[in-house]
Enzyme design. Structure first.
Site, PDB file in Angstrom:
ATOM      1  N   SER A  52       0.855  -1.178   0.000  1.00 31.93           N
ATOM      2  CA  SER A  52       0.000   0.000   0.000  1.00 31.93           C
ATOM      3  C   SER A  52       0.897   1.235   0.000  1.00 31.93           C
ATOM      4  O   SER A  52       1.765   1.364   0.865  1.00 31.93           O
ATOM      5  CB  SER A  52      -0.889  -0.035   1.248  1.00 31.93           C
ATOM      6  OG  SER A  52      -1.700   1.108   1.328  1.00 31.93           O
ATOM      7  N   LYS A  86      -0.899  -0.906  -4.501  1.00 36.44           N
ATOM      8  CA  LYS A  86      -2.155  -0.203  -4.168  1.00 36.44           C
ATOM      9  C   LYS A  86      -1.809   1.243  -3.875  1.00 36.44           C
ATOM     10  O   LYS A  86      -0.956   1.530  -3.035  1.00 36.44           O
ATOM     11  CB  LYS A  86      -2.796  -0.878  -2.970  1.00 36.44           C
ATOM     12  CG  LYS A  86      -3.777  -0.035  -2.167  1.00 36.44           C
ATOM     13  CD  LYS A  86      -4.528  -0.905  -1.162  1.00 36.44           C
ATOM     14  CE  LYS A  86      -4.794  -0.176   0.144  1.00 36.44           C
ATOM     15  NZ  LYS A  86      -5.488  -1.030   1.128  1.00 36.44           N
ATOM     16  N   LEU A  87      -2.478   2.151  -4.581  1.00 38.93           N
ATOM     17  CA  LEU A  87      -2.258   3.587  -4.366  1.00 38.93           C
ATOM     18  C   LEU A  87      -3.380   4.147  -3.518  1.00 38.93           C
ATOM     19  O   LEU A  87      -4.560   3.915  -3.788  1.00 38.93           O
ATOM     20  CB  LEU A  87      -2.248   4.336  -5.699  1.00 38.93           C
ATOM     21  CG  LEU A  87      -1.180   3.932  -6.711  1.00 38.93           C
ATOM     22  CD1 LEU A  87      -1.289   4.839  -7.941  1.00 38.93           C
ATOM     23  CD2 LEU A  87       0.213   4.003  -6.110  1.00 38.93           C
ATOM     24  N   LYS A  88      -3.006   4.932  -2.523  1.00 38.42           N
ATOM     25  CA  LYS A  88      -3.990   5.680  -1.759  1.00 38.42           C
ATOM     26  C   LYS A  88      -4.403   6.877  -2.611  1.00 38.42           C
ATOM     27  O   LYS A  88      -3.529   7.577  -3.171  1.00 38.42           O
ATOM     28  CB  LYS A  88      -3.372   6.163  -0.451  1.00 38.42           C
ATOM     29  CG  LYS A  88      -3.088   5.024   0.523  1.00 38.42           C
ATOM     30  CD  LYS A  88      -4.382   4.399   1.014  1.00 38.42           C
ATOM     31  CE  LYS A  88      -4.126   3.459   2.174  1.00 38.42           C
ATOM     32  NZ  LYS A  88      -5.394   2.877   2.662  1.00 38.42           N
ATOM     33  N   ASP A 137      -7.217   2.844  -3.236  1.00 39.67           N
ATOM     34  CA  ASP A 137      -7.974   2.853  -1.977  1.00 39.67           C
ATOM     35  C   ASP A 137      -8.246   4.295  -1.580  1.00 39.67           C
ATOM     36  O   ASP A 137      -7.313   5.082  -1.380  1.00 39.67           O
ATOM     37  CB  ASP A 137      -7.158   2.157  -0.881  1.00 39.67           C
ATOM     38  CG  ASP A 137      -7.923   2.011   0.444  1.00 39.67           C
ATOM     39  OD1 ASP A 137      -9.078   2.470   0.526  1.00 39.67           O
ATOM     40  OD2 ASP A 137      -7.340   1.429   1.381  1.00 39.67           O
ATOM     41  N   ASN A 182     -10.309   5.255   1.112  1.00 42.00           N
ATOM     42  CA  ASN A 182     -10.624   5.447   2.535  1.00 42.00           C
ATOM     43  C   ASN A 182     -11.752   6.463   2.741  1.00 42.00           C
ATOM     44  O   ASN A 182     -11.607   7.413   3.517  1.00 42.00           O
ATOM     45  CB  ASN A 182      -9.379   5.847   3.336  1.00 42.00           C
ATOM     46  CG  ASN A 182      -8.382   4.704   3.489  1.00 42.00           C
ATOM     47  OD1 ASN A 182      -7.303   4.747   2.912  1.00 42.00           O
ATOM     48  ND2 ASN A 182      -8.739   3.677   4.232  1.00 42.00           N
ATOM     49  N   GLU A 223     -11.144   0.540  -3.767  1.00 37.81           N
ATOM     50  CA  GLU A 223     -11.499   0.193  -2.394  1.00 37.81           C
ATOM     51  C   GLU A 223     -12.156   1.388  -1.687  1.00 37.81           C
ATOM     52  O   GLU A 223     -11.625   2.505  -1.707  1.00 37.81           O
ATOM     53  CB  GLU A 223     -10.192  -0.202  -1.682  1.00 37.81           C
ATOM     54  CG  GLU A 223     -10.339  -0.765  -0.295  1.00 37.81           C
ATOM     55  CD  GLU A 223      -8.968  -1.182   0.280  1.00 37.81           C
ATOM     56  OE1 GLU A 223      -7.992  -1.345  -0.501  1.00 37.81           O
ATOM     57  OE2 GLU A 223      -8.871  -1.313   1.505  1.00 37.81           O
ATOM     58  N   ASP A 257     -13.946  -2.065   2.384  1.00 41.40           N
ATOM     59  CA  ASP A 257     -13.045  -2.268   3.514  1.00 41.40           C
ATOM     60  C   ASP A 257     -13.797  -1.813   4.770  1.00 41.40           C
ATOM     61  O   ASP A 257     -14.456  -2.616   5.444  1.00 41.40           O
ATOM     62  CB  ASP A 257     -11.744  -1.477   3.273  1.00 41.40           C
ATOM     63  CG  ASP A 257     -10.794  -1.446   4.462  1.00 41.40           C
ATOM     64  OD1 ASP A 257     -11.116  -2.038   5.510  1.00 41.40           O
ATOM     65  OD2 ASP A 257      -9.718  -0.796   4.364  1.00 41.40           O
ATOM     66  N   LYS A 313     -10.046  -7.714   7.201  1.00 38.11           N
ATOM     67  CA  LYS A 313      -9.113  -7.307   8.261  1.00 38.11           C
ATOM     68  C   LYS A 313      -9.665  -7.855   9.567  1.00 38.11           C
ATOM     69  O   LYS A 313     -10.744  -7.430  10.007  1.00 38.11           O
ATOM     70  CB  LYS A 313      -9.035  -5.783   8.366  1.00 38.11           C
ATOM     71  CG  LYS A 313      -8.313  -5.092   7.223  1.00 38.11           C
ATOM     72  CD  LYS A 313      -8.357  -3.591   7.418  1.00 38.11           C
ATOM     73  CE  LYS A 313      -7.629  -2.861   6.304  1.00 38.11           C
ATOM     74  NZ  LYS A 313      -7.922  -1.409   6.350  1.00 38.11           N
TER      75      LYS A 313
HETATM   76  C1  NPQ Z   1      -6.524   0.487   4.558  1.00 37.82           C
HETATM   77  N1  NPQ Z   1      -4.253   0.131   5.477  1.00 37.82           N
HETATM   78  O1  NPQ Z   1      -6.507  -0.487   3.837  1.00 37.82           O
HETATM   79  C2  NPQ Z   1      -5.537   0.708   5.686  1.00 37.82           C
HETATM   80  C3  NPQ Z   1      -5.597   2.051   6.174  1.00 37.82           C
HETATM   81  C4  NPQ Z   1      -4.792   2.432   7.382  1.00 37.82           C
HETATM   82  C5  NPQ Z   1      -2.132  -0.620   4.606  1.00 37.82           C
HETATM   83  O2  NPQ Z   1      -3.509   0.846   3.470  1.00 37.82           O
HETATM   84  C6  NPQ Z   1      -2.948   3.518  11.927  1.00 37.82           C
HETATM   85  C7  NPQ Z   1      -4.113   2.811  12.135  1.00 37.82           C
HETATM   86  C8  NPQ Z   1      -2.531   3.758  10.655  1.00 37.82           C
HETATM   87  C9  NPQ Z   1      -4.853   2.369  11.060  1.00 37.82           C
HETATM   88  C10 NPQ Z   1      -2.894   3.569   8.255  1.00 37.82           C
HETATM   89  C11 NPQ Z   1      -3.363   0.199   4.458  1.00 37.82           C
HETATM   90  C12 NPQ Z   1      -3.283   3.312   9.560  1.00 37.82           C
HETATM   91  C13 NPQ Z   1      -4.454   2.613   9.766  1.00 37.82           C
HETATM   92  C14 NPQ Z   1      -3.653   3.118   7.197  1.00 37.82           C
HETATM   93  C15 NPQ Z   1      -5.194   2.175   8.672  1.00 37.82           C
HETATM   94  O3  NPQ Z   1      -7.443   1.266   4.398  1.00 37.82           O
HETATM   95 MG    MG Z   2      -8.569   0.256   2.877  1.00 37.18          MG
END
Ligand code: NPQ
Ligand code: MG
Length: 382
Positions: free
Chosen positions: A143, A169-171, A197, A199, A222, A247, A271
């Site tokens: 990620s 995976k790009l945010k 993703d 979020n 995502e 997610d 998760k």
């Molecule tokens: C996701 N993870 O899939 C999460 C988001 C994420 C690897 O992209 C602290 C606590 C830091 C929770 C950073 C990845 C975090 C966190 C990213 C969750 O959406």
């Molecule tokens: Mg996510």
């Protein structure tokens, strides 16, 4: 098992580079660990995935610690028999607080499996509804956070490609989406697995902009919309070619069933922390597998303790897409376990080996647990 004590450790672990998402920028991981001791001298470790603040979900470290101290911990310590199988019943009187419950479940499960010399992966394999092959190695994705500019992003992605990751995976967020995705697709070539993703950063006014992502042949998009809005994801799924993957919205097997029935999602990110544990994760795996819906294992910047359990989960046969189960060095210069996760080479390039030792199969470095502590441990006893 009967529990003798539950100890909560709070540590700060520096990240190798800042990690930025649409909800915030992390430079350090505040980690809450659960250490259980059993009446007959056994022990187990679990990692709570909650963040320092309630930004990814409503749960956060102080809240998890509070609910464990005052509600969940006392309930487990008062019980005559605690097992990974009855734990959800013992803790069912508390509404929500899934990340806290999942961390306790993981610690109890680690203790139970160490006592019977069973690995996490074998336990999860037996818990599945339908038998199937368990992988010895799992495919890893990575990620990639939001970058200050495209050059920085491309340099970071190039490093992960060189390391062997099998999926990028790009945010994304409004203002950081089509351009970075186009640039990374050009860098990777047309065959590489690429996904995004958001979020929850988008709204229904963004449907047409999101449809432009169809040009980049993404594995999935995502969680574009807020977690409660299943209906918005139904609309997007009908509007674009790119598969939608939920997610944050998927907090249980019941919600997963509903979201699939309504056509909101065609892939699910599992998760264990978000859904309340490994038992619930296997239920989601099973219902998706029965419907031919791909699942993959998400990541929450876990240390080796949570990572070991996630890698075992990703070995189940329904996990057909690479996970966010990256190597330890993606996040940390030094991991909390004696066996940090390192990407394989040769035929196992871009994969992690599934631990086969008892319990989570890794040894916690208690020296680092003490060294990185930011508070005195909280000890709960029966
Ligand atoms: C996701 N993870 O899939 C999460 C988001 C994420 C690897 O992209 C602290 C606590 C830091 C929770 C950073 C990845 C975090 C966190 C990213 C969750 O959406
Ligand atoms: Mg996510």
């Amino acid at each position: 098992m009967r529990l003798a004590s539950i100890t909560l450790h709070r540590l700060r672990v520096p990240l190798v580079r800042p990690f930025e998402t649409s909800f915030g920028r992390q430079t350090v991981r505040l980690v809450l660990l659960v250490h259980v001791r059993t009446a007959d001298g056994g022990e187990g470790w679990g990692e709570c995935v909650a963040g320092e603040g309630p930004l990814y979900s409503s749960e956060y470290v102080d809240g998890c610690e509070h609910v464990m101290r005052h509600y969940l911990g006392p309930a487990l310590l008062a019980a005559f028999e605690v097992t990974a199988e009855n734990l959800h019943t013992l803790l069912g009187f508390v509404v929500g607080h899934r990340m806290a419950k999942a961390a306790l479940e993981a610690a109890v499960l680690d203790a139970q499996l160490r006592a019977s010399a069973t690995s996490f992966v074998d336990h999860l394999g037996h818990a599945m509804a339908e038998p199937g092959p368990l992988a010895a190695w799992v495919d890893c994705g990575v990620s990639v956070g939001i970058s200050p500019d495209l050059d920085t992003l491309l340099a970071e992605v190039s490093g992960y490609v060189a390391a062997g990751y099998r999926r990028i995976k790009l945010k994304i967020k409004p203002g950081w989406d089509l351009e970075p995705v186009a640039a990374v697709r050009a860098l990777l070539g047309s065959n590489a697995l690429l996904q995004v993703d958001a979020n929850t950063a988008y709204g229904l006014g963004d449907l047409d902009r999101l449809r432009e992502l169809d040009a980049f042949d993404l594995v999935l998009i995502e969680q574009p919309f807020v977690e409660e809005d299943i209906a918005a994801h139904v609309l997007l799924s009908r509007h674009i070619q790119t598969p939608v993957c939920l997610d944050e919205s998927i907090v249980s097997a019941a919600v997963a069933t509903d979201a699939l029935d309504r056509g909101a999602t065609s892939v699910i990110n599992v998760k264990p922390g978000r859904v309340g544990g490994y038992r619930e994760s296997v239920l989601i795996h099973d219902l998706c597998r029965a419907q031919g819906v791909p699942v993959w294992c998400g990541g929450m910047l876990e240390t080796g303790i949570g990572r070991a359990a996630n890698v075992a989960l990703a070995a189940l046969p329904g996990f057909t897409l690479p996970g966010d189960t990256s190597a330890s060095d993606r996040y940390f210069a030094e991991d909390l376990v004696e066996e940090p996760f390192v990407l394989g080479q040769g035929e196992h390039r871009g994969q992690l080996r599934v631990p086969t030792g008892p319990g989570i199969g890794v040894t916690v470095r208690e020296d680092l647990v003490r060294e990185w502590a930011v508070a005195a441990p909280v000890v709960l006893r029966r």
